[in-house]
Design a protein around this motif. Structure first.
Motif, PDB file in Angstrom:
ATOM      1  N   ARG A  75      69.629   8.792  43.066  1.00 20.72           N
ATOM      2  CA  ARG A  75      68.232   8.805  43.517  1.00 20.72           C
ATOM      3  C   ARG A  75      67.606   7.431  43.380  1.00 20.72           C
ATOM      4  N   ARG A  76      67.848   6.771  42.278  1.00 20.24           N
ATOM      5  CA  ARG A  76      67.253   5.461  42.061  1.00 20.24           C
ATOM      6  C   ARG A  76      67.886   4.414  42.975  1.00 20.24           C
ATOM      7  N   LEU A  77      69.162   4.537  43.256  1.00 23.88           N
ATOM      8  CA  LEU A  77      69.805   3.605  44.164  1.00 23.88           C
ATOM      9  C   LEU A  77      69.183   3.710  45.549  1.00 23.88           C
ATOM     10  N   ARG A  78      68.953   4.936  46.006  1.00 26.40           N
ATOM     11  CA  ARG A  78      68.355   5.130  47.325  1.00 26.40           C
ATOM     12  C   ARG A  78      66.926   4.607  47.350  1.00 26.40           C
ATOM     13  N   SER A  79      66.257   4.652  46.204  1.00 29.48           N
ATOM     14  CA  SER A  79      64.875   4.195  46.151  1.00 29.48           C
ATOM     15  C   SER A  79      64.781   2.693  45.902  1.00 29.48           C
ATOM     16  N   LYS A  80      65.940   2.024  45.802  1.00 35.40           N
ATOM     17  CA  LYS A  80      65.991   0.578  45.572  1.00 35.40           C
ATOM     18  C   LYS A  80      65.336   0.191  44.247  1.00 35.40           C
ATOM     19  N   HIS A  81      65.489   1.037  43.240  1.00 34.97           N
ATOM     20  CA  HIS A  81      64.988   0.695  41.915  1.00 34.97           C
ATOM     21  C   HIS A  81      66.016  -0.154  41.197  1.00 34.97           C
ATOM     22  N   SER A  82      65.557  -0.974  40.281  1.00 36.25           N
ATOM     23  CA  SER A  82      66.444  -1.872  39.549  1.00 36.25           C
ATOM     24  C   SER A  82      67.205  -1.118  38.472  1.00 36.25           C
TER      25      SER A  82
ATOM     26  N   VAL B  10      80.602  21.301  29.199  1.00 37.87           N
ATOM     27  CA  VAL B  10      79.422  21.252  28.343  1.00 37.87           C
ATOM     28  C   VAL B  10      78.189  21.308  29.238  1.00 37.87           C
ATOM     29  N   SER B  11      77.005  21.298  28.632  1.00 37.06           N
ATOM     30  CA  SER B  11      75.765  21.325  29.394  1.00 37.06           C
ATOM     31  C   SER B  11      75.400  19.917  29.864  1.00 37.06           C
ATOM     32  N   PRO B  12      74.598  19.809  30.944  1.00 41.26           N
ATOM     33  CA  PRO B  12      74.129  18.489  31.374  1.00 41.26           C
ATOM     34  C   PRO B  12      73.349  17.765  30.276  1.00 41.26           C
ATOM     35  N   ALA B  13      72.616  18.523  29.453  1.00 38.26           N
ATOM     36  CA  ALA B  13      71.853  17.896  28.357  1.00 38.26           C
ATOM     37  C   ALA B  13      72.794  17.209  27.368  1.00 38.26           C
ATOM     38  N   THR B  14      73.962  17.827  27.118  1.00 42.13           N
ATOM     39  CA  THR B  14      74.933  17.221  26.203  1.00 42.13           C
ATOM     40  C   THR B  14      75.472  15.929  26.793  1.00 42.13           C
ATOM     41  N   VAL B  15      75.743  15.927  28.106  1.00 43.86           N
ATOM     42  CA  VAL B  15      76.205  14.705  28.770  1.00 43.86           C
ATOM     43  C   VAL B  15      75.161  13.607  28.621  1.00 43.86           C
TER      44      VAL B  15
ATOM     45  N   LEU C 157      67.277   9.643  31.032  1.00 40.56           N
ATOM     46  CA  LEU C 157      68.432   9.884  31.894  1.00 40.56           C
ATOM     47  C   LEU C 157      68.375  11.285  32.504  1.00 40.56           C
ATOM     48  N   GLU C 158      67.969  12.250  31.690  1.00 36.92           N
ATOM     49  CA  GLU C 158      67.847  13.615  32.201  1.00 36.92           C
ATOM     50  C   GLU C 158      66.768  13.707  33.277  1.00 36.92           C
ATOM     51  N   ARG C 159      65.642  13.015  33.048  1.00 40.91           N
ATOM     52  CA  ARG C 159      64.561  13.045  34.021  1.00 40.91           C
ATOM     53  C   ARG C 159      64.973  12.372  35.332  1.00 40.91           C
ATOM     54  N   LEU C 160      65.770  11.328  35.244  1.00 42.13           N
ATOM     55  CA  LEU C 160      66.286  10.671  36.455  1.00 42.13           C
ATOM     56  C   LEU C 160      67.177  11.619  37.246  1.00 42.13           C
ATOM     57  N   GLU C 161      67.978  12.381  36.515  1.00 43.14           N
ATOM     58  CA  GLU C 161      68.922  13.290  37.171  1.00 43.14           C
ATOM     59  C   GLU C 161      68.213  14.521  37.724  1.00 43.14           C
ATOM     60  N   THR C 162      67.189  14.999  37.012  1.00 43.25           N
ATOM     61  CA  THR C 162      66.488  16.220  37.423  1.00 43.25           C
ATOM     62  C   THR C 162      64.981  15.962  37.385  1.00 43.25           C
ATOM     63  N   PRO C 163      64.441  15.303  38.404  1.00 45.85           N
ATOM     64  CA  PRO C 163      63.032  14.896  38.378  1.00 45.85           C
ATOM     65  C   PRO C 163      62.054  16.061  38.271  1.00 45.85           C
ATOM     66  N   ASP C 164      62.438  17.234  38.759  1.00 41.28           N
ATOM     67  CA  ASP C 164      61.505  18.360  38.790  1.00 41.28           C
ATOM     68  C   ASP C 164      61.650  19.311  37.604  1.00 41.28           C
ATOM     69  N   ALA C 165      62.437  18.923  36.612  1.00 42.89           N
ATOM     70  CA  ALA C 165      62.615  19.790  35.440  1.00 42.89           C
ATOM     71  C   ALA C 165      61.302  19.913  34.668  1.00 42.89           C
ATOM     72  N   PRO C 166      61.108  21.010  33.934  1.00 37.34           N
ATOM     73  CA  PRO C 166      59.877  21.174  33.146  1.00 37.34           C
ATOM     74  C   PRO C 166      59.692  20.038  32.146  1.00 37.34           C
ATOM     75  N   VAL C 167      58.442  19.680  31.892  1.00 38.40           N
ATOM     76  CA  VAL C 167      58.128  18.638  30.922  1.00 38.40           C
ATOM     77  C   VAL C 167      58.533  19.094  29.527  1.00 38.40           C
ATOM     78  N   ARG C 168      59.107  18.185  28.751  1.00 36.46           N
ATOM     79  CA  ARG C 168      59.568  18.536  27.406  1.00 36.46           C
ATOM     80  C   ARG C 168      58.892  17.657  26.353  1.00 36.46           C
ATOM     81  N   LYS C 169      58.632  18.250  25.198  1.00 36.40           N
ATOM     82  CA  LYS C 169      58.173  17.494  24.037  1.00 36.40           C
ATOM     83  C   LYS C 169      59.120  17.794  22.886  1.00 36.40           C
TER      84      LYS C 169
END
Length: 332
Positions: A52-59, A14-19, A303-315
């Protein structure tokens, strides 16, 4: 090797968006959900935090900043966000701004200090004008209100179309003097006012609307004044539209305080399908917002933004549904 959403998507076919929708408890078919859940088990993917968040020491925490927790809309959306966050292994910090930019700034700084993974929030009207100044150390998903120029991901109701829908409904039932009460603290009220005004103009009616503070007391005072100042019943509004659940409560109070009947003397319609709207008088006609879908979609987008930080902004713009009840019965 770190397993990501794309790996799960490849295994599931399936697509990453579906996941992301499945992990965020979004709406997918049972078959797709089963495929993704099987792929999560097979790959050993841990959806609680991206690498990415683990490496950045985010909670393992997200912030949920709402404008007014008394507003049933935000209560319901908050519940949907919390449910989806729990399934993704994330905790939620809830903050209430009361539409106060100073409180909002305080809570955004708190999110920085807590090193949250991301924030889902309904910005105040003033902060919308300086959205580019919002903290960039975590992804931000806007709910109910979209930022300017597509700077932030957002999920919201089509407010213009929803207000248009209420005017069209009332016009079709014979109402012509339709008074509008709109909240003055957010862009939501402005968008709903614009939809109201466009529909009134389309039907050749004269718009008659005011902006008030988003509280039952403000709506009750304003409508009570309009009723009292009408020289004769023929000069009163025939119908009232309230742009949110709190204003709708005030409208009902004002009608009762004036000794009038709904819809005998005044038709009433508004937003937010809360349980009380079914129980008052003949039931209140409302726009039902897809609150669960808004909350789930916001979490999936985070979750999608965490996985792909540089993806186009969506509304993502969702549609409301008009639930017709006795408060807008056809005019005699």
């Amino acid at each position: 090797m770190t397993v990501g959403i794309k790996d799960v998507a490849r295994v599931a076919g399936v697509s990453p968006a579906t996941v992301s929708r499945v992990l965020g408890n979004g709406t997918v078919s049972d078959t797709l959900r089963a495929q993704v859940e099987a792929a999560v088990r097979e790959t050993g993917y841990r959806p609680n935090l991206s690498a990415r968040r683990l490496r950045s020491k985010h909670s393992q925490t997200i912030g949920l900043i709402v404008a007014d927790i008394r507003n049933p809309f935000f209560t319901a959306v908050g519940r949907a966000v919390e449910d989806a966050a729990y399934q993704a292994g994330l905790r939620v910090i809830l903050c209430n701004t009361d539409e106060d930019p100073q409180k909002e700034a305080l809570y955004l700084r708190l999110m920085e200090e807590e090193r949250v993974t991301g924030v889902i929030f309904a910005p105040t009207r003033k902060s919308m004008e300086r959205m580019s100044d919002a903290p960039q150390n975590f992804p931000t998903i806007l709910i109910d209100r979209a930022g300017p120029h597509g700077r932030k991901d957002a999920v919201l109701l089509d407010n213009h179309a929803a207000a248009d829908m209420l005017v069209e409904h009332l016009y079709g039932r014979g109402y012509r003097r339709i008074f509008g009460l709109f909240g003055n603290a957010s862009t939501t009220g402005i968008e709903r006012h614009d939809g109201y005004q466009a529909a009134m103009t389309r039907f050749g009616l004269t718009p008659d609307a005011v902006f008030v503070a988003p509280s039952p007391e403000a709506a009750e005072a304003e409508l009570g004044r309009r009723i009292a100042e009408a020289a004769t019943p023929d000069l009163r509004p025939e119908a009232v539209i309230a742009s949110n659940g709190l204003l709708l409560m005030g409208v009902v109070r004002a009608v009762r305080a004036a000794g009038l009947g709904i819809p005998r003397d005044l038709a009433v319609a508004g937003f937010d399908n809360e349980r009380w709207t079914e129980l008052v008088g003949p039931g209140i006609t409302v726009i039902e917002q897809p609150v669960e879908a808004i909350g789930r979609t916001a979490m999936a987008m985070l979750l999608e933004r965490l996985e792909t930080p540089d993806a186009p902004v969506r509304k993502v713009v969702l549609n409301g549904r008009c639930i017709v009840r006795g408060s807008t019965a056809p005019r005699a």
